[in-house]
Scaffold this active site. Structure first.
Site, short mmCIF file in Angstrom:
data_model
loop_
_atom_site.label_atom_id
_atom_site.label_comp_id
_atom_site.label_asym_id
_atom_site.label_seq_id
_atom_site.Cartn_x
_atom_site.Cartn_y
_atom_site.Cartn_z
N THR A 156 31.63 39.25 33.92
CA THR A 156 32.56 40.34 34.16
C THR A 156 33.97 39.76 34.32
O THR A 156 34.18 38.56 34.22
CB THR A 156 32.21 41.14 35.43
OG1 THR A 156 32.55 40.37 36.59
CG2 THR A 156 30.74 41.51 35.47
N ARG A 157 34.93 40.65 34.62
CA ARG A 157 36.32 40.24 34.82
C ARG A 157 36.61 39.94 36.30
O ARG A 157 37.77 39.72 36.68
CB ARG A 157 37.26 41.34 34.30
CG ARG A 157 38.69 40.87 34.04
CD ARG A 157 39.51 41.94 33.32
NE ARG A 157 39.54 43.19 34.05
CZ ARG A 157 40.44 43.51 34.99
NH1 ARG A 157 41.38 42.65 35.31
NH2 ARG A 157 40.40 44.69 35.59
N LYS A 158 35.58 39.90 37.12
CA LYS A 158 35.77 39.61 38.54
C LYS A 158 35.90 38.09 38.75
O LYS A 158 35.06 37.45 39.37
CB LYS A 158 34.61 40.17 39.35
CG LYS A 158 34.53 41.69 39.33
CD LYS A 158 33.33 42.19 40.13
CE LYS A 158 33.23 43.71 40.09
NZ LYS A 158 32.05 44.21 40.83
N THR A 159 36.96 37.55 38.21
CA THR A 159 37.19 36.11 38.24
C THR A 159 38.30 35.77 39.23
O THR A 159 38.99 36.65 39.73
CB THR A 159 37.57 35.61 36.84
OG1 THR A 159 38.66 36.40 36.34
CG2 THR A 159 36.40 35.71 35.88
#
Length: 303
Positions: free
Chosen positions: A148-151
């Site tokens: 995901t883009r939860k970086t």
């Protein structure tokens, strides 16, 4: 090196971040460097836990900036186990000579922590990604497993790179990579249909539109409005499978769309068979890169 080496994915501008890493790690005097001086030495990069090797180009760039050379003993993507350990390592323990670095002692130690932190994080994500993908394939799931883009802000390139080396899909890289419409977009525009239509006018044909939904009715609206991907958010088990199969059966002939399962997916529930059904095209999870255990590396000056 293979023409398809992972390092070839990286943009030409990425190395500028290495100087920022050094600015953070050594903002003023290098006291330890003063102590050890500039005599040229070699050091061995050791891996001390099982895991996938990922982050090689970042480590190369760190030591290149420090005027050091590095020689790798394994290809990126290799999974270290106890069998790769150096002679004399206690049975069951991991102690693998991954690479050898040469340069001025002061520079070796300046690059040490920056390189190790990056390598440990990237390899940890690659390892979690590999395990998640293997669990899905072992359960005969043939669809896409994605991150995901939860970086971490400022570290996304490294983390997305780790996902790719681990074998999963990196999903969208940033807000510009794909149009993702979540609950806040829908509430702000009044309906799923309004949000999709506005997105399509702006994004045109070249970008996919992914819409997050909470129910079968919302999924149907998104599909009819022209969504390319419908994310069945936080649905699990029988509810998820029933919803996905129904959507494919009822709307699959008239519309082209992919179904994505997301929310709360971990290695544990994936191994139990949750989320795994042929009607679900994509499984996306942040479990492979948030709260991920790092692979343990160290750098030891040879003596």
């Amino acid at each position: 090196m293979s023409p398809h080496a992972y390092a070839n994915l990286l943009p030409p501008s990425w190395k500028t971040v290495v100087l920022e890493w050094f600015k953070e790690d050594c903002p003023s005097f290098d006291w330890g460097g003063y102590v050890v001086g500039e005599e040229e030495r070699t050091a061995t990069l050791l891996c001390k836990t099982e895991g996938v090797l990922a982050g090689v180009p970042f480590v190369n760039a760190v030591f290149e900036e420090m005027q050091c050379s590095i020689t790798w003993n394994f290809d990126e993507g290799y999974f270290f186990t106890a069998k790769d350990s150096m002679p004399g390592t206690p049975e069951g323990r991991v102690k693998v000579a991954v690479a050898h670095v040469r340069g001025p002692t002061r520079n070796l130690l300046l690059g040490e922590r920056v390189a190790l932190n990056t390598l440990a994080r990237c390899s940890g994500i690659a390892t979690s990604s590999r395990r998640m993908l293997n669990a899905a394939r072992a359960a005969h799931y043939r669809g896409i497993v994605a991150g995901t883009r939860k970086t971490t802000p400022g570290f996304r390139l490294v983390e997305k790179y780790g996902m790719i080396v681990g074998g999963v899909d990196a999903h969208r890289y940033d807000l510009s990579s794909m149009v993702m419409l979540k609950d806040n977009h829908v509430w702000s525009t009044g309906s799923i249909t309004n949000a999709v239509e506005a997105a399509r006018r702006a994004a045109g044909f070249s970008l996919r539109i992914d819409v997050e939904v909470q129910s079968k009715a919302e999924a149907e609206e998104a599909i009819r409005a022209g969504a390319d991907v419908v994310m069945l958010d936080n649905m699990t088990g029988d509810e998820l499978v029933a919803c996905a199969r129904s959507l494919k059966s009822e709307l699959g002939d008239a519309h082209r769309f992919l179904l994505e399962s997301s929310g709360g997916i971990t290695l544990a529930n994936l191994e139990q068979g949750a989320h795994l059904d042929d009607a679900i095209d994509i499984i996306s999870t942040s479990a492979i890169h948030q709260s991920t255990q790092h692979v343990d590396f160290s750098l030891k000056i040879d003596h």
